[in-house]
Enzyme design. Structure first.
Site, PDB file in Angstrom:
ATOM      1  N   GLY A  83      50.827 -31.309 -41.735  1.00 17.76           N
ATOM      2  CA  GLY A  83      51.288 -31.401 -43.055  1.00 17.76           C
ATOM      3  C   GLY A  83      52.762 -32.115 -43.233  1.00 17.76           C
ATOM      4  CD  GLU A 136      45.607 -28.292 -36.193  1.00 15.42           C
ATOM      5  OE1 GLU A 136      45.004 -28.015 -35.126  1.00 15.42           O
ATOM      6  OE2 GLU A 136      45.006 -28.277 -37.057  1.00 15.42           O
ATOM      7  N   GLY A 188      48.809 -35.501 -37.429  1.00 20.15           N
ATOM      8  CA  GLY A 188      48.102 -37.017 -37.407  1.00 20.15           C
ATOM      9  C   GLY A 188      49.177 -38.061 -37.948  1.00 20.15           C
ATOM     10  NE  ARG A 233      46.204 -42.500 -46.453  1.00 24.64           N
ATOM     11  CZ  ARG A 233      47.569 -42.474 -47.147  1.00 24.64           C
ATOM     12  NH1 ARG A 233      48.238 -43.243 -47.472  1.00 24.64           N
ATOM     13  NH2 ARG A 233      47.749 -41.095 -47.121  1.00 24.64           N
ATOM     14  CE1 TYR A 265      42.366 -38.363 -50.006  1.00 20.63           C
ATOM     15  CE2 TYR A 265      43.289 -40.171 -48.764  1.00 20.63           C
ATOM     16  CZ  TYR A 265      42.361 -38.931 -48.882  1.00 20.63           C
ATOM     17  OH  TYR A 265      41.492 -38.511 -48.039  1.00 20.63           O
ATOM     18  CB  CYS A 321      31.965 -57.200 -56.251  1.00 22.31           C
ATOM     19  SG  CYS A 321      32.094 -58.818 -55.546  1.00 22.31           S
ATOM     20  CD  GLU A 322      32.914 -50.540 -56.378  1.00 30.79           C
ATOM     21  OE1 GLU A 322      33.502 -49.769 -56.966  1.00 30.79           O
ATOM     22  OE2 GLU A 322      31.882 -50.363 -55.686  1.00 30.79           O
ATOM     23  CE1 TYR A 346      43.610 -38.262 -41.494  1.00 32.33           C
ATOM     24  CE2 TYR A 346      45.784 -38.831 -41.846  1.00 32.33           C
ATOM     25  CZ  TYR A 346      44.814 -37.913 -41.405  1.00 32.33           C
ATOM     26  OH  TYR A 346      45.243 -36.544 -40.714  1.00 32.33           O
TER      27      TYR A 346
HETATM   28  C1  PLP Z   1      43.534 -33.617 -40.722  1.00 31.80           C
HETATM   29  C2  PLP Z   1      44.220 -32.589 -40.078  1.00 31.80           C
HETATM   30  C3  PLP Z   1      45.336 -32.653 -39.482  1.00 31.80           C
HETATM   31  C4  PLP Z   1      46.227 -33.817 -39.478  1.00 31.80           C
HETATM   32  O1  PLP Z   1      47.100 -33.769 -40.759  1.00 31.80           O
HETATM   33  P1  PLP Z   1      48.169 -34.713 -41.052  1.00 31.80           P
HETATM   34  O2  PLP Z   1      48.556 -34.528 -42.527  1.00 31.80           O
HETATM   35  O3  PLP Z   1      47.531 -36.159 -40.750  1.00 31.80           O
HETATM   36  O4  PLP Z   1      49.134 -34.447 -40.194  1.00 31.80           O
HETATM   37  C5  PLP Z   1      45.778 -31.222 -38.959  1.00 31.80           C
HETATM   38  N1  PLP Z   1      44.805 -30.213 -38.619  1.00 31.80           N
HETATM   39  C6  PLP Z   1      43.694 -30.252 -39.122  1.00 31.80           C
HETATM   40  C7  PLP Z   1      42.666 -29.355 -39.006  1.00 31.80           C
HETATM   41  C8  PLP Z   1      43.204 -31.296 -39.718  1.00 31.80           C
HETATM   42  O5  PLP Z   1      41.980 -31.347 -40.643  1.00 31.80           O
END
Ligand code: PLP
Length: 411
Positions: A218, A259, A261, A298, A302, A328-329, A356
């Site tokens: 997050g 974790e 991303g 995105r 979002y 075409c949208e 993403y």
């Molecule tokens: C998508 C996801 C993440 C990564 O979230 P980020 O906002 O990209 O850091 C971590 N853990 C789980 C379980 C996820 O589904």
């Protein structure tokens, strides 16, 4: 990366093309590691779904990262990239017991977020330790689509159901080796995150065989000037202290896991597109690029903001443009943006295109998905070929409508 290096890549590899800067990925990884240097055992598990190219996974492997996976295919991809099973955690949501068993058989860490599956898995495989995903019911961000910890979320086992988890553990004699939460995609307020961590510590005390506590992710990165960004250093200092205190109380040096991303790969990415046409209406100047939400969804999905820069004319006079795609949208990438004067065939660069973006790309409108290039050691490495017509037609099966029967059907 410099703008002329990006421009050269668009010339050499064509457009549209995704470019990732390995150095930025490394520096983000190191920044996060460094923020938690006071924790004895830290484990970063890169969230594969953000950007899942095998060369990106190998880069993370070389940095000492583990990976977080959400499907059996991501597990397989991780193994193919050279990760050992124990460096992989499987954190799916709503998958079948079968898929979880398949992952367990491969030896990866299992994270379960559903009481029914926990009971079934524990009954059949009491010897396989599992981690449990807890929903602490804390709102992380403001957007309901990306806050997964609140009360009606489908993610995790509610904090109020701990007694039921304990009952299952007791009845099945299974082992819980980790406690996990992932509250949402944007930590805007460190205090809120720390509050959720307290809830997790309280939960953790009830399980005697833990090896790790996983705080999910997050971490927010800036997408535009003035954006709030998670203060990693402050979070590192405050959470490390809480974690070390907890370990003392628990009587064991546990591993602190994350974790991330987006934090690790978002800013490393640039998406390069070419302007097909400039179209002037009574109120707007549109720049139409050779892409759409088939390649970068995105902004439309979002409402995300991606800065857009004209790297072909960086000194040009600034004007207002609405940048749209060729699907075409309605596929507006950016509305009423101030961009250096755009001419047809200029290359526009979308920033923060690491997380993403490619991983959500599709073949909508029967278009090819873009190529991907990794900028590493001052050199451009092609890490995914642009698709060709074969990729579009490959799995399609043609029905022969010339047979008599088919002709009768048409009548
Ligand atoms: C998508 C996801 C993440 C990564 O979230 P980020 O906002 O990209 O850091 C971590 N853990 C789980 C379980 C996820 O589904």
């Amino acid at each position: 990366m410099l703008e002329n290096q990006l421009l050269k890549i668009a010339q050499d590899f064509g457009s549209p093309v995704y470019v990732y800067d390995a150095e930025k990925i490394e520096s983000q990884y190191k920044r996060l590691t460094n923020a938690f240097k006071n924790v004895k055992h830290l484990k970063l598990n890169y969230a594969v779904k953000a950007l899942s190219n095998i060369s990106i996974l190998k880069l993370f492997n070389s940095l000492g990262s583990g990976i977080d996976t959400v499907s059996i295919q991501e597990v397989q991809l991780g193994l193919a990239a050279g990760f050992l099973p124990e460096q992989i955690i499987f954190t799916p949501n709503g998958v079948s017991l079968n898929e979880i068993e398949e992952a367990a058989k491969l030896g990866v860490k299992i994270n379960i977020d559903n009481l029914s599956i926990l009971e079934q898995f524990g009954t059949k495989h009491p010897k396989t330790p599992v981690c449990i995903r807890i929903n602490p019911h804390v709102m992380a961000g403001g957007n309901a689509n990306i806050s997964v910890g609140h009360i009606d979320s489908k993610f995790g086992i509610s904090i109020h159901q701990i007694p039921h988890i304990l009952r299952i553990v007791e009845n099945t004699k299974m082992t819980i080796n980790g406690i996990h939460m992932h509250t949402g995609s944007d930590i805007l307020d460190i205090e809120v995150f720390l509050y959720a961590s307290e809830i997790l510590f309280e939960t953790a005390k009830q399980f005697k065989n833990l090896d790790f506590i996983d705080f999910g992710s997050g971490f927010k990165v800036p997408y535009k000037q003035g954006d709030i960004e998670t203060n990693i250093e402050e979070l590192g200092e405050k959470l490390s202290k809480k974690f070390n205190d907890f370990c003392k109380e628990y009587g064991k040096d546990l591993t602190l896991a994350f974790e991330p991303g987006k934090f690790l790969v978002s800013e490393s990415g640039s998406f390069l597109t070419k302007v097909n046409a400039i179209k002037q209406t009574t109120s707007t100047v549109f720049a139409q690029v050779d892409s759409g939400f088939n390649h970068l969804i995105r902004p439309m999905l979002y409402g995300s903001h991606h800065d857009i820069v004209n790297i072909s004319n960086p000194q040009g006079r600034e004007r207002f443009y609405t940048v749209v795609g060729y699907i075409c949208e309605t596929d507006t990438f950016g509305n009423n943006r101030r961009i250096n004067e755009i001419n047809e065939n200029d290359v526009l660069c979308f920033k923060n295109a690491g997380a993403y973006c490619f991983s959500m790309a599709s073949n909508y409108n029967s278009r090819f998905r873009p190529a991907e290039v990794l900028w590493y050691n001052n050199k451009a490495h092609l890490i995914r070929k642009r698709e060709t017509f074969d990729d579009i037609i490959n799995n399609q099966i043609e029905v022969d409508f010339t047979t008599k029967k088919a002709k009768e059907l048409v009548k």
